[in-house]
Enzyme design. Structure first.
Site, PDB file in Angstrom:
ATOM      1  N   HIS A   1       0.838  -1.196   0.000  1.00 34.58           N
ATOM      2  CA  HIS A   1       0.000   0.000   0.000  1.00 34.58           C
ATOM      3  C   HIS A   1       0.871   1.243   0.000  1.00 34.58           C
ATOM      4  O   HIS A   1       1.995   1.225   0.504  1.00 34.58           O
ATOM      5  CB  HIS A   1      -0.937   0.015   1.217  1.00 34.58           C
ATOM      6  CG  HIS A   1      -0.214  -0.105   2.528  1.00 34.58           C
ATOM      7  ND1 HIS A   1       0.230  -1.303   3.021  1.00 34.58           N
ATOM      8  CD2 HIS A   1       0.166   0.841   3.428  1.00 34.58           C
ATOM      9  CE1 HIS A   1       0.835  -1.101   4.182  1.00 34.58           C
ATOM     10  NE2 HIS A   1       0.820   0.188   4.448  1.00 34.58           N
TER      11      HIS A   1
ATOM     12  N   HIS B   1       0.899   5.298   1.106  1.00 32.08           N
ATOM     13  CA  HIS B   1       0.254   6.337   1.923  1.00 32.08           C
ATOM     14  C   HIS B   1       0.244   7.661   1.151  1.00 32.08           C
ATOM     15  O   HIS B   1       1.269   8.074   0.619  1.00 32.08           O
ATOM     16  CB  HIS B   1       1.048   6.598   3.208  1.00 32.08           C
ATOM     17  CG  HIS B   1       1.108   5.436   4.150  1.00 32.08           C
ATOM     18  ND1 HIS B   1       0.353   5.372   5.296  1.00 32.08           N
ATOM     19  CD2 HIS B   1       1.850   4.304   4.141  1.00 32.08           C
ATOM     20  CE1 HIS B   1       0.631   4.251   5.948  1.00 32.08           C
ATOM     21  NE2 HIS B   1       1.543   3.581   5.268  1.00 32.08           N
TER      22      HIS B   1
HETATM   23  P1  AMP Z   1       2.299   0.467   7.253  1.00 26.28           P
HETATM   24  O1  AMP Z   1       2.117  -1.012   7.062  1.00 26.28           O
HETATM   25  O2  AMP Z   1       3.330   0.761   8.303  1.00 26.28           O
HETATM   26  O3  AMP Z   1       2.592   1.212   6.003  1.00 26.28           O
HETATM   27  O4  AMP Z   1       0.966   1.086   7.839  1.00 26.28           O
HETATM   28  C1  AMP Z   1      -0.268   0.482   7.785  1.00 26.28           C
HETATM   29  C2  AMP Z   1      -1.302   1.567   7.950  1.00 26.28           C
HETATM   30  O5  AMP Z   1      -2.561   0.957   7.912  1.00 26.28           O
HETATM   31  C3  AMP Z   1      -1.206   2.362   9.254  1.00 26.28           C
HETATM   32  O6  AMP Z   1      -1.066   3.740   8.940  1.00 26.28           O
HETATM   33  C4  AMP Z   1      -2.523   2.060   9.967  1.00 26.28           C
HETATM   34  O7  AMP Z   1      -3.041   3.171  10.633  1.00 26.28           O
HETATM   35  C5  AMP Z   1      -3.411   1.627   8.824  1.00 26.28           C
HETATM   36  N1  AMP Z   1      -4.482   0.695   9.143  1.00 26.28           N
HETATM   37  C6  AMP Z   1      -4.411  -0.413   9.896  1.00 26.28           C
HETATM   38  N2  AMP Z   1      -5.595  -1.055   9.923  1.00 26.28           N
HETATM   39  C7  AMP Z   1      -6.438  -0.320   9.150  1.00 26.28           C
HETATM   40  C8  AMP Z   1      -7.806  -0.442   8.788  1.00 26.28           C
HETATM   41  N3  AMP Z   1      -8.553  -1.455   9.213  1.00 26.28           N
HETATM   42  N4  AMP Z   1      -8.353   0.500   7.985  1.00 26.28           N
HETATM   43  C9  AMP Z   1      -7.606   1.531   7.553  1.00 26.28           C
HETATM   44  N5  AMP Z   1      -6.302   1.710   7.862  1.00 26.28           N
HETATM   45  C10 AMP Z   1      -5.726   0.808   8.649  1.00 26.28           C
END
Ligand code: AMP
Length: 139
Positions: free
Chosen positions: A102, A104
């Site tokens: 993903h 950001h």
């Molecule tokens: P990263 O894997 O470090 O790039 O970050 C994962 C991101 O997913 C974090 O910013 C979390 O806040 C976000 N996150 C985790 N669970 C959910 C969810 N159910 N819906 C939306 N965002 C999420």
């Protein structure tokens, strides 16, 4: 490590858990981060079973990044930001917490520092209102 088909974003893709969706096409889904660093912090995810940047073919990565390129200015406009931070983490050591590729999109207002990565949960009603604003800007 192998891709986990039950990771949280895979569950969102399967419709097993909800999200504040802002955009979807054949290859991609975009929704708001539940622990936003700023208002409008969104995630653009591939529909490929890819753990990170190194687990996807370049053509599919290109389709994902094309969506990021299209959505980011619209999100920026929707929330009245001045710039956009694009972030992507690979591996737990680098801060990755969800092992489904993903990107950001973090809109930034001049002089306002974003909150920490994966910090505190936002209010659901606020997320819903922001998602609505962004969907209107995308339409
Ligand atoms: P990263 O894997 O470090 O790039 O970050 C994962 C991101 O997913 C974090 O910013 C979390 O806040 C976000 N996150 C985790 N669970 C959910 C969810 N159910 N819906 C939306 N965002 C999420």
């Amino acid at each position: 490590m192998a891709y986990d088909p039950d990771n949280i974003f895979a569950k969102i893709l399967k419709g097993e858990i909800p999200c504040h969706k802002i955009y979807e096409d054949e290859d991609t889904l975009a929704f708001l981060d539940i622990m936003p660093r700023t208002e409008g912090h969104a995630l653009v995810i591939t529909k490929e079973k890819a753990r990170d940047l190194f687990d996807i073919d370049p053509a599919a990565l290109g389709r994902l990044m094309a969506v990021v390129q299209t959505l980011a200015p619209k999100i920026k406009q929707a929330v009245g930001a001045d710039g956009v931070l694009i972030q992507q983490f690979n591996g737990a050591a680098a801060g990755q917490t969800v092992f489904h590729l993903h990107i950001h999109i973090v809109p930034i207002k001049q002089g306002v520092a974003p909150k920490p990565h994966a910090g505190e949960m936002a209010d659901q009603a606020e997320l819903a209102a922001t998602a609505e604003k962004i969907r209107k800007a995308i339409a």
